[in-house]
Design a protein around this motif. Structure first.
Motif, PDB file in Angstrom:
ATOM      1  N   LEU A  82      13.456   0.970  -5.514  1.00  0.00           N
ATOM      2  CA  LEU A  82      13.244   1.364  -4.121  1.00  0.00           C
ATOM      3  C   LEU A  82      12.023   0.655  -3.548  1.00  0.00           C
ATOM      4  O   LEU A  82      11.179   0.133  -4.289  1.00  0.00           O
ATOM      5  N   PRO A  83      11.891   0.614  -2.207  1.00  0.00           N
ATOM      6  CA  PRO A  83      10.676   0.060  -1.601  1.00  0.00           C
ATOM      7  C   PRO A  83       9.439   0.724  -2.189  1.00  0.00           C
ATOM      8  O   PRO A  83       9.366   1.952  -2.286  1.00  0.00           O
ATOM      9  N   ALA A  84       8.481  -0.081  -2.599  1.00  0.00           N
ATOM     10  CA  ALA A  84       7.339   0.435  -3.359  1.00  0.00           C
ATOM     11  C   ALA A  84       6.263   0.966  -2.432  1.00  0.00           C
ATOM     12  O   ALA A  84       5.751   0.255  -1.587  1.00  0.00           O
ATOM     13  N   GLY A  85       5.944   2.228  -2.600  1.00  0.00           N
ATOM     14  CA  GLY A  85       4.795   2.841  -1.946  1.00  0.00           C
ATOM     15  C   GLY A  85       3.944   3.485  -3.009  1.00  0.00           C
ATOM     16  O   GLY A  85       4.459   3.949  -4.027  1.00  0.00           O
ATOM     17  N   ALA A  86       2.626   3.508  -2.809  1.00  0.00           N
ATOM     18  CA  ALA A  86       1.736   3.996  -3.860  1.00  0.00           C
ATOM     19  C   ALA A  86       2.087   5.410  -4.282  1.00  0.00           C
ATOM     20  O   ALA A  86       1.965   5.770  -5.446  1.00  0.00           O
ATOM     21  N   GLY A  87       2.529   6.240  -3.355  1.00  0.00           N
ATOM     22  CA  GLY A  87       2.810   7.623  -3.671  1.00  0.00           C
ATOM     23  C   GLY A  87       4.039   7.796  -4.542  1.00  0.00           C
ATOM     24  O   GLY A  87       4.277   8.885  -5.064  1.00  0.00           O
ATOM     25  N   ARG A  88       4.848   6.745  -4.730  1.00  0.00           N
ATOM     26  CA  ARG A  88       6.065   6.846  -5.527  1.00  0.00           C
ATOM     27  C   ARG A  88       5.818   6.532  -6.999  1.00  0.00           C
ATOM     28  O   ARG A  88       6.713   6.674  -7.819  1.00  0.00           O
ATOM     29  N   SER A 136      -9.809  -9.331  -0.788  1.00  0.00           N
ATOM     30  CA  SER A 136      -9.848 -10.571   0.013  1.00  0.00           C
ATOM     31  C   SER A 136      -9.533 -10.319   1.485  1.00  0.00           C
ATOM     32  O   SER A 136      -8.792 -11.076   2.116  1.00  0.00           O
ATOM     33  N   ASP A 137     -10.105  -9.226   2.034  1.00  0.00           N
ATOM     34  CA  ASP A 137      -9.938  -8.892   3.456  1.00  0.00           C
ATOM     35  C   ASP A 137      -8.476  -8.751   3.857  1.00  0.00           C
ATOM     36  O   ASP A 137      -8.100  -9.010   5.006  1.00  0.00           O
ATOM     37  N   SER A 138      -7.633  -8.344   2.923  1.00  0.00           N
ATOM     38  CA  SER A 138      -6.199  -8.234   3.200  1.00  0.00           C
ATOM     39  C   SER A 138      -5.758  -6.776   3.072  1.00  0.00           C
ATOM     40  O   SER A 138      -5.884  -6.180   2.003  1.00  0.00           O
ATOM     41  N   GLU A 139      -5.209  -6.249   4.169  1.00  0.00           N
ATOM     42  CA  GLU A 139      -4.666  -4.898   4.142  1.00  0.00           C
ATOM     43  C   GLU A 139      -3.514  -4.795   3.138  1.00  0.00           C
ATOM     44  O   GLU A 139      -3.407  -3.822   2.398  1.00  0.00           O
ATOM     45  N   ALA A 140      -2.669  -5.815   3.101  1.00  0.00           N
ATOM     46  CA  ALA A 140      -1.531  -5.805   2.174  1.00  0.00           C
ATOM     47  C   ALA A 140      -2.012  -5.817   0.732  1.00  0.00           C
ATOM     48  O   ALA A 140      -1.465  -5.107  -0.126  1.00  0.00           O
ATOM     49  N   ALA A 142      -4.852  -4.685  -0.360  1.00  0.00           N
ATOM     50  CA  ALA A 142      -5.441  -3.383  -0.651  1.00  0.00           C
ATOM     51  C   ALA A 142      -4.362  -2.359  -0.985  1.00  0.00           C
ATOM     52  O   ALA A 142      -4.512  -1.560  -1.918  1.00  0.00           O
ATOM     53  N   ARG A 143      -3.266  -2.367  -0.238  1.00  0.00           N
ATOM     54  CA  ARG A 143      -2.173  -1.435  -0.529  1.00  0.00           C
ATOM     55  C   ARG A 143      -1.566  -1.708  -1.906  1.00  0.00           C
ATOM     56  O   ARG A 143      -1.237  -0.785  -2.651  1.00  0.00           O
ATOM     57  N   THR A 144      -1.412  -2.996  -2.224  1.00  0.00           N
ATOM     58  CA  THR A 144      -0.895  -3.357  -3.548  1.00  0.00           C
ATOM     59  C   THR A 144      -1.830  -2.870  -4.649  1.00  0.00           C
ATOM     60  O   THR A 144      -1.389  -2.351  -5.678  1.00  0.00           O
ATOM     61  N   ALA A 145      -3.139  -3.040  -4.430  1.00  0.00           N
ATOM     62  CA  ALA A 145      -4.125  -2.608  -5.433  1.00  0.00           C
ATOM     63  C   ALA A 145      -4.055  -1.099  -5.647  1.00  0.00           C
ATOM     64  O   ALA A 145      -4.150  -0.623  -6.785  1.00  0.00           O
ATOM     65  N   ILE A 146      -3.889  -0.333  -4.566  1.00  0.00           N
ATOM     66  CA  ILE A 146      -3.758   1.124  -4.710  1.00  0.00           C
ATOM     67  C   ILE A 146      -2.519   1.453  -5.540  1.00  0.00           C
ATOM     68  O   ILE A 146      -2.560   2.329  -6.421  1.00  0.00           O
ATOM     69  N   ARG A 147      -1.433   0.741  -5.294  1.00  0.00           N
ATOM     70  CA  ARG A 147      -0.207   0.974  -6.059  1.00  0.00           C
ATOM     71  C   ARG A 147      -0.424   0.646  -7.535  1.00  0.00           C
ATOM     72  O   ARG A 147      -0.011   1.411  -8.424  1.00  0.00           O
ATOM     73  N   GLN A 148      -1.096  -0.470  -7.825  1.00  0.00           N
ATOM     74  CA  GLN A 148      -1.329  -0.869  -9.213  1.00  0.00           C
ATOM     75  C   GLN A 148      -2.265   0.103  -9.927  1.00  0.00           C
ATOM     76  O   GLN A 148      -2.038   0.475 -11.083  1.00  0.00           O
ATOM     77  N   ALA A 165      -4.044   3.333   1.826  1.00  0.00           N
ATOM     78  CA  ALA A 165      -2.679   3.822   1.684  1.00  0.00           C
ATOM     79  C   ALA A 165      -2.141   4.341   3.006  1.00  0.00           C
ATOM     80  O   ALA A 165      -2.889   4.826   3.847  1.00  0.00           O
ATOM     81  N   ASP A 166      -0.824   4.269   3.155  1.00  0.00           N
ATOM     82  CA  ASP A 166      -0.170   4.815   4.340  1.00  0.00           C
ATOM     83  C   ASP A 166       0.100   6.307   4.190  1.00  0.00           C
ATOM     84  O   ASP A 166       0.327   6.996   5.160  1.00  0.00           O
ATOM     85  N   GLN A 167       0.087   6.792   2.939  1.00  0.00           N
ATOM     86  CA  GLN A 167       0.408   8.193   2.704  1.00  0.00           C
ATOM     87  C   GLN A 167      -0.856   9.039   2.650  1.00  0.00           C
ATOM     88  O   GLN A 167      -1.958   8.543   2.471  1.00  0.00           O
ATOM     89  N   ASP A 168      -0.636  10.337   2.769  1.00  0.00           N
ATOM     90  CA  ASP A 168      -1.705  11.315   2.595  1.00  0.00           C
ATOM     91  C   ASP A 168      -1.767  11.676   1.114  1.00  0.00           C
ATOM     92  O   ASP A 168      -0.805  12.202   0.565  1.00  0.00           O
ATOM     93  N   PRO A 169      -2.882  11.399   0.420  1.00  0.00           N
ATOM     94  CA  PRO A 169      -2.940  11.662  -1.014  1.00  0.00           C
ATOM     95  C   PRO A 169      -3.030  13.139  -1.357  1.00  0.00           C
ATOM     96  O   PRO A 169      -2.987  13.497  -2.529  1.00  0.00           O
ATOM     97  N   SER A 170      -3.120  14.013  -0.380  1.00  0.00           N
ATOM     98  CA  SER A 170      -3.309  15.430  -0.654  1.00  0.00           C
ATOM     99  C   SER A 170      -2.069  16.091  -1.257  1.00  0.00           C
ATOM    100  O   SER A 170      -2.138  17.222  -1.738  1.00  0.00           O
TER     101      SER A 170
END
Length: 368
Positions: A82-88, A136-140, A142-148, A165-170
């Motif tokens: 599925l499309p990868a999001g950190a919360g998954r 490296s000043d990249s939003e993308a 940063a999101r990948t790093a959170i997922r990793q 992250a786009d999700q709420d970690p709560s």
């Protein structure tokens, strides 16, 4: 491209079950982008044969991945990523066993050294190991790093000027996150008081009698950079000085070379400024270097003031007047906030602002 699934290895001596090892390794392949969203995992029978295990073991691992929301299995189609999001991405070990924290910074800039030192010293008090990632000043990125980092079971994450992250970690699907220098974020956020910093800098230059004040900055798309520039414009407007678009120069990065490019652009305009305010410690050093190259006398021909004091600022000739930001203190506070969140996920969110200090040296001249 090499088949990523051939890298899967099982350790019979591990306390983690075979199904758990398969789940964990596939999770990391997906988190690291080695297996793209929409890709098919090997069939249960093919992977079981490859690893020398029973098909029910692989089937169990796939079922856990589906429960994690990482894949979906459909009869006649197979198992699809599925499309990868950190919360998954759920780590296969409880987070409390890892005692690790991820730190994502915007770039390898001297500005962050004291901040990282504050985080590390505070983390050491509880024996916590840090994983540091340059976004490296990249939003993308940063999101990948959170997922990793999430897939590797870190207990928490500190994101410094680097997106998030786009999700709420709560909801518990990802580790707690503390954001530093990201005014657009919600939750636990620690910020520099850029309104005060911009006002202090502008008023200092105005106090020296300057009215044409150049402004050199990396792109304003970054919310923290935009906030600083907006504060500068407000301070100038309150002093009755109208904004002149020719005095604004956008440079590509916070690197030394950007300062030279920025000042060259300003000095080559029909009516160059008598003073310049610069966003970034290294960028300010680049401005000073370009000024010397052009034979300008500092501060007689050009006054210079920068944001983000670094050690080299006091060693230049002349020494640079800078706005010093409490980076060490905010590093300590960020780690303390994360420790509270890790100990109690119900900890209320806070938004804390830290004031900077104008450090007057020689590059603006004698104050009138």
């Amino acid at each position: 491209m090499p088949d990523p699934f051939v890298q899967l290895r099982l350790d019979p001596s591990s306390e983690l079950t075979i199904a758990g090892q398969i789940r964990a390794q596939l999770t990391l392949l997906i988190a690291d982008g080695r297996v793209d969203p929409g890709s098919q995992l090997p069939s249960v029978r093919v992977l079981a044969a490859q690893l020398g295990v029973h098909v029910n073991t692989v089937r169990s691992a796939y079922a856990k991945l589906e429960a994690d929301g990482v894949v979906v299995t459909r009869h006649g189609v197979g198992t699809t990523v599925l499309p990868a999001g950190a919360g998954r991405l759920s780590p296969s070990l409880p987070r409390f066993m890892s005692n690790t924290v991820g730190v994502i910074i915007a770039g390898l800039d001297p500005f962050y050294l004291d901040l990282l030192r504050g985080i590390e010293i505070t983390a050491d008090e509880q024996g916590t190991l840090l994983f540091i990632v340059d976004a490296s000043d990249s939003e993308a990125r940063a999101r990948t790093a959170i997922r990793q980092l999430t897939a590797r079971g870190v207990q928490g994450i500190i994101g410094v000027s680097a997106g998030g992250a786009d999700q709420d970690p709560s909801d518990g699907s990802m580790p707690p996150i503390v954001y530093v220098d990201q005014p657009q974020r919600r939750g636990n956020v620690l910020l520099f008081n850029f309104e005060k910093a911009a006002g202090d800098a502008a008023r200092h230059m105005l106090g020296h009698g300057h009215r044409r004040i150049g402004y050199i900055t990396p792109p304003l798309e970054h919310p923290n950079i935009r906030e600083l520039f907006d504060g500068h414009r407000r301070a100038m407007s309150e002093a009755g000085v109208a904004f002149d678009p020719e005095l604004l120069v956008l440079v590509e990065s916070f690197r030394l070379g950007s300062g030279g490019v920025g000042l060259a652009t300003l000095r080559d305009r029909p009516t160059p400024p008598s003073a310049v305010i610069v966003n970034g410690g290294e960028v300010t050093l680049g401005v000073l270097r370009e000024a010397h190259r052009r034979g300008l006398r500092i501060p007689d021909d050009l006054a210079i003031l920068g944001y983000g004091d670094i050690n080299a600022s006091q060693l230049t000739s002349p020494a640079l007047t800078m706005v010093s930001l409490p980076v060490y203190e905010i590093g300590v506070a960020a780690m303390r906030a994360l420790q509270r969140m890790m100990a109690d996920p119900a900890t209320p969110s806070r938004r804390v602002v830290f004031d900077g200090t104008l450090v007057v040296r020689e590059s603006c001249g004698r104050h009138s």
